[in-house]
Write a protein that holds these residues in place. Structure first.
Motif, short mmCIF file in Angstrom:
data_model
loop_
_atom_site.label_atom_id
_atom_site.label_comp_id
_atom_site.label_asym_id
_atom_site.label_seq_id
_atom_site.Cartn_x
_atom_site.Cartn_y
_atom_site.Cartn_z
N ARG A 170 90.34 33.74 -55.70
CA ARG A 170 90.38 34.82 -56.68
C ARG A 170 90.34 36.17 -55.98
O ARG A 170 89.77 36.30 -54.89
N LEU A 171 90.93 37.18 -56.63
CA LEU A 171 90.90 38.52 -56.06
C LEU A 171 89.47 39.04 -56.03
O LEU A 171 88.73 38.93 -57.01
N LEU A 172 89.08 39.61 -54.90
CA LEU A 172 87.74 40.17 -54.77
C LEU A 172 87.65 41.56 -55.39
O LEU A 172 86.56 42.04 -55.70
N VAL A 173 88.80 42.22 -55.54
CA VAL A 173 88.88 43.52 -56.21
C VAL A 173 89.76 43.35 -57.44
O VAL A 173 90.83 42.75 -57.35
N PRO A 174 89.34 43.82 -58.62
CA PRO A 174 90.17 43.69 -59.83
C PRO A 174 91.58 44.23 -59.59
O PRO A 174 91.76 45.29 -58.98
N TRP A 175 92.58 43.50 -60.09
CA TRP A 175 93.97 43.84 -59.80
C TRP A 175 94.35 45.23 -60.25
O TRP A 175 95.19 45.89 -59.62
N TYR A 176 93.75 45.74 -61.34
CA TYR A 176 94.16 47.05 -61.86
C TYR A 176 93.75 48.19 -60.94
O TYR A 176 94.28 49.30 -61.06
N TRP A 177 92.82 47.95 -60.01
CA TRP A 177 92.48 49.00 -59.05
C TRP A 177 93.61 49.23 -58.05
O TRP A 177 93.72 50.30 -57.45
N TYR A 178 94.45 48.23 -57.87
CA TYR A 178 95.54 48.36 -56.91
C TYR A 178 96.74 49.13 -57.47
O TYR A 178 97.62 49.54 -56.72
N ILE A 179 96.77 49.34 -58.79
CA ILE A 179 97.88 50.09 -59.39
C ILE A 179 97.90 51.54 -58.90
O ILE A 179 98.92 52.02 -58.39
N PRO A 180 96.79 52.31 -59.07
CA PRO A 180 96.82 53.69 -58.54
C PRO A 180 96.96 53.73 -57.03
O PRO A 180 97.57 54.66 -56.49
N LEU A 181 96.41 52.72 -56.34
CA LEU A 181 96.54 52.69 -54.89
C LEU A 181 98.00 52.57 -54.47
O LEU A 181 98.48 53.30 -53.60
N GLY A 182 98.73 51.63 -55.11
CA GLY A 182 100.14 51.47 -54.81
C GLY A 182 100.95 52.70 -55.20
O GLY A 182 101.87 53.10 -54.48
N PHE A 183 100.61 53.31 -56.34
CA PHE A 183 101.33 54.50 -56.80
C PHE A 183 101.20 55.65 -55.81
O PHE A 183 102.19 56.29 -55.43
N ILE A 184 99.98 55.92 -55.38
CA ILE A 184 99.74 57.02 -54.45
C ILE A 184 100.42 56.76 -53.12
O ILE A 184 101.00 57.66 -52.50
N ASP A 185 100.37 55.51 -52.66
CA ASP A 185 100.99 55.17 -51.39
C ASP A 185 102.50 55.38 -51.44
O ASP A 185 103.09 55.90 -50.49
N VAL A 186 103.11 55.01 -52.54
CA VAL A 186 104.56 55.20 -52.70
C VAL A 186 104.91 56.68 -52.69
O VAL A 186 105.90 57.09 -52.06
N GLN A 187 104.10 57.51 -53.36
CA GLN A 187 104.38 58.94 -53.40
C GLN A 187 104.27 59.56 -52.01
O GLN A 187 105.06 60.44 -51.65
N GLY A 188 103.28 59.11 -51.23
CA GLY A 188 103.15 59.62 -49.87
C GLY A 188 104.37 59.30 -49.03
O GLY A 188 104.91 60.17 -48.33
N ASN A 189 104.83 58.06 -49.12
CA ASN A 189 106.04 57.67 -48.37
C ASN A 189 107.25 58.46 -48.84
O ASN A 189 108.09 58.89 -48.03
N TYR A 190 107.38 58.63 -50.15
CA TYR A 190 108.53 59.35 -50.72
C TYR A 190 108.58 60.78 -50.20
O TYR A 190 109.64 61.26 -49.76
N LEU A 191 107.44 61.47 -50.24
CA LEU A 191 107.42 62.89 -49.86
C LEU A 191 107.70 63.08 -48.37
O LEU A 191 108.45 63.97 -47.98
N VAL A 192 107.10 62.22 -47.54
CA VAL A 192 107.31 62.37 -46.09
C VAL A 192 108.75 62.03 -45.70
O VAL A 192 109.37 62.73 -44.90
#
Length: 337
Positions: free
Chosen positions: A70-92
């Motif tokens: 089972r996931l040790l961190v609730p899956w919905y916490w990874y949504i903002p994490l993935g979103f922010i990471d994508v924006q960082g890659n996009y901008l750079v």
């Protein structure tokens, strides 16, 4: 026995230096591929990152499924994490459209002060005065890059200041992603964080591509050169994400940070020999100042956990230092980006 121990220690240090240069070279390759795609008229920063997230989700996701845990961190916490990471890659990656490869790679180091500020506010990490001094010296070096790109000494790119601004905002996204990952990693599962970052980064990228880049994607005339550059970017970024945690685990922040500095020099070499461009003297001065700041910061790292460094894909270099530190802590109890 003493000579045997020393020989093993020398071999270990040489191996770590080699791994550090592999990571650094992969970072430079991602910058090179992005810059060359822009020269070919391909402006698809979201699509570039898509394949990296797909590889992360496929490889590490399969490992996670094989474990059947089972996931040790609730899956919905990874949504903002993935979103922010994508924006960082996009901008750079987007910044390569406006600024030079040397500016983008050097300005990636702006992640350090962002991380220090965010971890100091939200995670209550305490830094020494020497660490703040090291970060301040790094910022001073980055200021020299901005000075050059403002036209005083001749920077590269069509709109260098806009490109520099995109990189700085992108590194803020990287820093936010790093802080979020540090929180998730407290559950002590490196594979879960990387795989979930790949899964939700992939989903966010697909959604944004359908909105932002769909028309541009349809207009691209896919050639063997363009496909190979996309493949090179995806593989080098995937290798970066995968190797950084192990390098940090074995060597710690100091050697890792010093190794990543050579990625800027790789970028300078690419600019001189591939693009046949002259690099202004301020770039060399900026590199020296940033190197001095990182050395001051790294060698004065104390006992408190303090995520440091970035990457160009930045992303790629700050995230996994936090992962490695937490993993090392759990290994002592019973094992970055």
């Amino acid at each position: 026995m003493t000579n045997k121990w020393r020989s093993k220690e020398v071999l270990r240090v040489l191996f770590l230096l080699f791994l550090g240069q592999v990571v650094s070279f992969n970072l430079a390759i991602t910058a090179f591929c992005s810059s060359l795609l822009v020269d070919l008229g391909v402006y698809l920063p979201l699509t570039q990152s898509l394949f990296n997230y797909a590889l992360l989700a496929l490889v590490y996701g399969c490992v996670l499924l094989y474990r059947r845990q089972r996931l040790l961190v609730p899956w919905y916490w990874y949504i903002p994490l993935g979103f922010i990471d994508v924006q960082g890659n996009y901008l750079v990656i987007k910044a390569f459209q406006y600024s030079s490869i040397t500016s983008v790679t050097i300005l990636d180091c702006w992640t350090i002060p962002w991380v220090m500020i965010l971890t100091w506010i939200f995670i209550k990490t305490r830094y020494s005065l020497w660490q703040f001094l090291g970060a301040a010296v790094c910022v001073a070096g980055l200021g020299l890059v901005l000075l050059s790109d403002a036209g005083i000494a001749g920077g590269g790119g069509d709109k260098p200041l806009l490109g520099d601004l995109l990189v700085i905002i992108g590194t803020l996204c990287y820093a936010m992603s790093n802080v979020g990952e540090e929180y998730c990693v407290k559950k002590k599962d490196l594979v879960e964080v990387i795989s979930m970052l790949g899964v939700f980064g992939l989903l966010v990228s697909v959604c944004e591509i359908s909105i932002v880049e769909r028309k541009t994607l349809e207009e691209v005339k896919w050639t063997a050169e363009i496909i190979s550059l996309f493949a090179g970017f995806a593989l080098s970024t995937f290798m970066f994400y995968s190797l950084v945690p192990f390098v940090l685990k074995m060597s710690g922040a100091t050697l890792f940070n010093l190794s990543l500095l050579t990625s800027d020099m790789w970028a300078v070499v690419i600019r001189i020999f591939f693009y046949h461009q002259q690099v202004d003297w301020l770039y060399y001065l900026a590199f020296g100042v940033v190197a001095l700041g990182l050395i001051i910061y790294s060698v004065t790292t104390g006992g408190d956990p303090a995520p440091t460094t970035a990457n160009a894909d930045g992303e790629l270099d700050i995230q996994y230092e936090a992962l490695s530190q937490e993993s090392a802590a759990s290994g002592n109890e019973v094992l970055t980006a």
